[in-house]
Design a protein around this motif. Structure first.
Motif, PDB file in Angstrom:
ATOM      1  N   VAL A  59     154.393  22.971  12.153  1.00 50.69           N
ATOM      2  CA  VAL A  59     154.240  21.556  11.792  1.00 50.69           C
ATOM      3  C   VAL A  59     152.772  21.170  11.736  1.00 50.69           C
ATOM      4  O   VAL A  59     152.322  20.485  10.798  1.00 50.69           O
ATOM      5  CB  VAL A  59     155.001  20.656  12.794  1.00 50.69           C
ATOM      6  CG1 VAL A  59     154.644  19.181  12.565  1.00 50.69           C
ATOM      7  CG2 VAL A  59     156.498  20.850  12.673  1.00 50.69           C
ATOM      8  N   ALA A  60     151.995  21.615  12.723  1.00 45.02           N
ATOM      9  CA  ALA A  60     150.585  21.224  12.814  1.00 45.02           C
ATOM     10  C   ALA A  60     149.780  21.741  11.621  1.00 45.02           C
ATOM     11  O   ALA A  60     149.029  20.982  10.990  1.00 45.02           O
ATOM     12  CB  ALA A  60     149.993  21.736  14.120  1.00 45.02           C
ATOM     13  N   ILE A  61     149.926  23.014  11.297  1.00 43.46           N
ATOM     14  CA  ILE A  61     149.118  23.602  10.217  1.00 43.46           C
ATOM     15  C   ILE A  61     149.556  23.057   8.858  1.00 43.46           C
ATOM     16  O   ILE A  61     148.717  22.714   8.018  1.00 43.46           O
ATOM     17  CB  ILE A  61     149.198  25.137  10.255  1.00 43.46           C
ATOM     18  CG1 ILE A  61     148.544  25.661  11.540  1.00 43.46           C
ATOM     19  CG2 ILE A  61     148.517  25.739   9.022  1.00 43.46           C
ATOM     20  CD1 ILE A  61     148.613  27.155  11.703  1.00 43.46           C
ATOM     21  N   ALA A  62     150.858  22.968   8.639  1.00 43.72           N
ATOM     22  CA  ALA A  62     151.340  22.424   7.362  1.00 43.72           C
ATOM     23  C   ALA A  62     150.874  20.987   7.173  1.00 43.72           C
ATOM     24  O   ALA A  62     150.480  20.590   6.064  1.00 43.72           O
ATOM     25  CB  ALA A  62     152.863  22.501   7.302  1.00 43.72           C
ATOM     26  N   SER A  63     150.872  20.202   8.249  1.00 44.88           N
ATOM     27  CA  SER A  63     150.441  18.806   8.165  1.00 44.88           C
ATOM     28  C   SER A  63     148.944  18.706   7.882  1.00 44.88           C
ATOM     29  O   SER A  63     148.498  17.860   7.094  1.00 44.88           O
ATOM     30  CB  SER A  63     150.773  18.074   9.469  1.00 44.88           C
ATOM     31  OG  SER A  63     152.157  18.111   9.724  1.00 44.88           O
ATOM     32  N   LEU A  64     148.159  19.569   8.526  1.00 46.14           N
ATOM     33  CA  LEU A  64     146.713  19.582   8.285  1.00 46.14           C
ATOM     34  C   LEU A  64     146.412  19.937   6.832  1.00 46.14           C
ATOM     35  O   LEU A  64     145.584  19.285   6.177  1.00 46.14           O
ATOM     36  CB  LEU A  64     146.034  20.561   9.232  1.00 46.14           C
ATOM     37  CG  LEU A  64     144.523  20.728   9.058  1.00 46.14           C
ATOM     38  CD1 LEU A  64     143.796  19.402   9.286  1.00 46.14           C
ATOM     39  CD2 LEU A  64     143.976  21.793  10.017  1.00 46.14           C
ATOM     40  N   LEU A  65     147.094  20.942   6.320  1.00 44.83           N
ATOM     41  CA  LEU A  65     146.885  21.343   4.925  1.00 44.83           C
ATOM     42  C   LEU A  65     147.332  20.234   3.972  1.00 44.83           C
ATOM     43  O   LEU A  65     146.688  19.998   2.946  1.00 44.83           O
ATOM     44  CB  LEU A  65     147.652  22.637   4.626  1.00 44.83           C
ATOM     45  CG  LEU A  65     147.139  23.892   5.336  1.00 44.83           C
ATOM     46  CD1 LEU A  65     148.057  25.075   5.048  1.00 44.83           C
ATOM     47  CD2 LEU A  65     145.711  24.216   4.898  1.00 44.83           C
ATOM     48  N   PHE A  66     148.402  19.549   4.317  1.00 49.56           N
ATOM     49  CA  PHE A  66     148.874  18.426   3.500  1.00 49.56           C
ATOM     50  C   PHE A  66     147.825  17.317   3.482  1.00 49.56           C
ATOM     51  O   PHE A  66     147.565  16.716   2.437  1.00 49.56           O
ATOM     52  CB  PHE A  66     150.192  17.896   4.065  1.00 49.56           C
ATOM     53  CG  PHE A  66     150.787  16.765   3.285  1.00 49.56           C
ATOM     54  CD1 PHE A  66     151.317  16.968   2.016  1.00 49.56           C
ATOM     55  CD2 PHE A  66     150.838  15.475   3.813  1.00 49.56           C
ATOM     56  CE1 PHE A  66     151.878  15.929   1.297  1.00 49.56           C
ATOM     57  CE2 PHE A  66     151.389  14.424   3.098  1.00 49.56           C
ATOM     58  CZ  PHE A  66     151.914  14.647   1.836  1.00 49.56           C
ATOM     59  N   GLY A  67     147.214  17.066   4.620  1.00 47.43           N
ATOM     60  CA  GLY A  67     146.151  16.069   4.675  1.00 47.43           C
ATOM     61  C   GLY A  67     144.959  16.472   3.819  1.00 47.43           C
ATOM     62  O   GLY A  67     144.429  15.661   3.049  1.00 47.43           O
ATOM     63  N   LEU A  68     144.550  17.732   3.925  1.00 47.18           N
ATOM     64  CA  LEU A  68     143.395  18.216   3.158  1.00 47.18           C
ATOM     65  C   LEU A  68     143.662  18.191   1.657  1.00 47.18           C
ATOM     66  O   LEU A  68     142.729  18.079   0.865  1.00 47.18           O
ATOM     67  CB  LEU A  68     143.031  19.635   3.604  1.00 47.18           C
ATOM     68  CG  LEU A  68     142.457  19.755   5.024  1.00 47.18           C
ATOM     69  CD1 LEU A  68     142.284  21.218   5.411  1.00 47.18           C
ATOM     70  CD2 LEU A  68     141.120  19.012   5.122  1.00 47.18           C
ATOM     71  N   ALA A  69     144.924  18.289   1.268  1.00 41.66           N
ATOM     72  CA  ALA A  69     145.267  18.217  -0.157  1.00 41.66           C
ATOM     73  C   ALA A  69     144.947  16.850  -0.739  1.00 41.66           C
ATOM     74  O   ALA A  69     144.878  16.688  -1.958  1.00 41.66           O
ATOM     75  CB  ALA A  69     146.750  18.540  -0.361  1.00 41.66           C
ATOM     76  N   HIS A  70     144.721  15.850   0.129  1.00 41.91           N
ATOM     77  CA  HIS A  70     144.403  14.485  -0.316  1.00 41.91           C
ATOM     78  C   HIS A  70     142.910  14.172  -0.142  1.00 41.91           C
ATOM     79  O   HIS A  70     142.530  13.001  -0.115  1.00 41.91           O
ATOM     80  CB  HIS A  70     145.239  13.468   0.476  1.00 41.91           C
ATOM     81  CG  HIS A  70     146.714  13.557   0.204  1.00 41.91           C
ATOM     82  ND1 HIS A  70     147.524  14.526   0.767  1.00 41.91           N
ATOM     83  CD2 HIS A  70     147.530  12.802  -0.584  1.00 41.91           C
ATOM     84  CE1 HIS A  70     148.772  14.357   0.345  1.00 41.91           C
ATOM     85  NE2 HIS A  70     148.794  13.322  -0.472  1.00 41.91           N
ATOM     86  N   ILE A  71     142.080  15.191  -0.068  1.00 42.06           N
ATOM     87  CA  ILE A  71     140.653  15.007   0.203  1.00 42.06           C
ATOM     88  C   ILE A  71     139.980  14.161  -0.870  1.00 42.06           C
ATOM     89  O   ILE A  71     138.981  13.473  -0.605  1.00 42.06           O
ATOM     90  CB  ILE A  71     139.943  16.381   0.325  1.00 42.06           C
ATOM     91  CG1 ILE A  71     138.514  16.217   0.830  1.00 42.06           C
ATOM     92  CG2 ILE A  71     139.973  17.127  -0.992  1.00 42.06           C
ATOM     93  CD1 ILE A  71     138.392  15.712   2.231  1.00 42.06           C
ATOM     94  N   GLY A  72     140.533  14.163  -2.071  1.00 41.01           N
ATOM     95  CA  GLY A  72     139.949  13.369  -3.155  1.00 41.01           C
ATOM     96  C   GLY A  72     139.955  11.880  -2.873  1.00 41.01           C
ATOM     97  O   GLY A  72     139.174  11.129  -3.459  1.00 41.01           O
ATOM     98  N   GLY A  73     140.825  11.436  -1.958  1.00 38.45           N
ATOM     99  CA  GLY A  73     140.903  10.023  -1.623  1.00 38.45           C
ATOM    100  C   GLY A  73     140.048   9.619  -0.440  1.00 38.45           C
ATOM    101  O   GLY A  73     140.072   8.454  -0.027  1.00 38.45           O
TER     102      GLY A  73
END
Length: 275
Positions: A212-226
């Motif tokens: 959960v932790a790693i998938a969530s972190l990667l999901f957050g980083l996928a929104h770095i453009g914002g």
């Protein structure tokens, strides 16, 4: 809204996703083929894009039955193939812009939206390569799911408190298009990749908390453009989606949480952000 007759090709694609969630794989793949042929006919997809999709889907189909030493390489290829589709890096697609700089309310910034033909194929590739992404009927912890929803749906009011959003009750006339696109073409692909594939794979090897932790972190980083604030909130939302997936053992629950969060943002707050 900008709609034309060529957009019929997204109808069989959407239905293919619905059939897949109902575990009707053969009708789903047949509808997927209709969408691909339609994409070529309507010039939304060219031969280059079709080749990339076909190769990826073929490798995904073969992956579960490969020897272990080849399977690892195949999963790595599929991961990179999904990332390329996610970032629209694969050539040959003409995605349809259906909303062009629309404003949900006076406090919101202009917003554009596309119907993507490439990104939804992440779901189908992963479904072939990793059939367990849909989850199972092993567990359904209703109480834990309800408790998970409380902090998840508190993120929007918290963003308001931090000054990132403002309350703005709006129901634009294109809400139905946003809802269908977000639910079937966006949330399904993202949850299949981050929860069904990444979280589930890591959970099996390192435990569900790490998954959960790693998938969530990667999901957050996928929104770095914002910006960093969006990264933080997306990562926290990812934790909510990840817990929903973990406690329900069903991908559709994570998709539903993701969609409801996005739709609540559209209806009750400045979207995507305030001016």
């Amino acid at each position: 809204m900008i709609l034309d007759l060529s957009m019929w090709i997204w109808l069989p694609l959407a239905l293919a996703i619905v059939f897949a969630f109902c575990h009707q794989i053969k009708p789903s793949l047949a509808l997927l083929g209709v969408s691909l042929v339609g994409g070529i006919i309507e010039e939304r997809l060219n031969i280059t894009g079709l080749v990339f999709l076909t190769v990826g889907l073929f490798i995904a189909y073969k992956t579960p039955n490969l020897e272990r030493k080849w399977q690892i390489g195949a999963y790595l290829f599929i991961f990179l193939w999904c990332v390329a589709l996610f970032l629209h890096l694969i050539p040959g697609f003409t995605n349809a812009k259906v909303l062009d700089a629309v404003i949900t309310g006076p406090q919101s910034i202009p917003f554009s939206m596309y119907l993507n033909l490439d990104k939804p194929f992440i779901f189908f590739g992963l479904l072939l390569a990793y059939p367990t992404i849909l989850g199972s009927k092993a567990t359904f912890n209703k109480k834990a799911i309800i408790l998970t929803s409380i902090p998840l749906f508190s993120l929007l009011p918290i963003a308001w408190g931090l000054g990132a959003l403002q309350p703005e009750l709006t129901i634009p006339n294109w809400w139905w298009l946003f809802a269908l696109n977000n639910l079937l073409l966006t949330c399904v692909a993202e949850e299949a990749f981050f929860r069904g594939f990444i979280q589930q794979s890591l959970s099996k090897r390192f435990g569900w908390i790490t998954g959960v932790a790693i998938a969530s972190l990667l999901f957050g980083l996928a929104h770095i453009g914002g910006g960093l604030l969006l990264v933080a909130f997306a990562a926290l939302a990812g934790v909510g989606y990840g817990l929903a997936y973990h406690y329900s053992s069903r991908l559709w629950v994570a998709v539903l949480f993701h969609f409801l969060s996005n739709f609540a943002h559209l209806v009750f707050f400045t979207y995507p952000i305030m001016k």
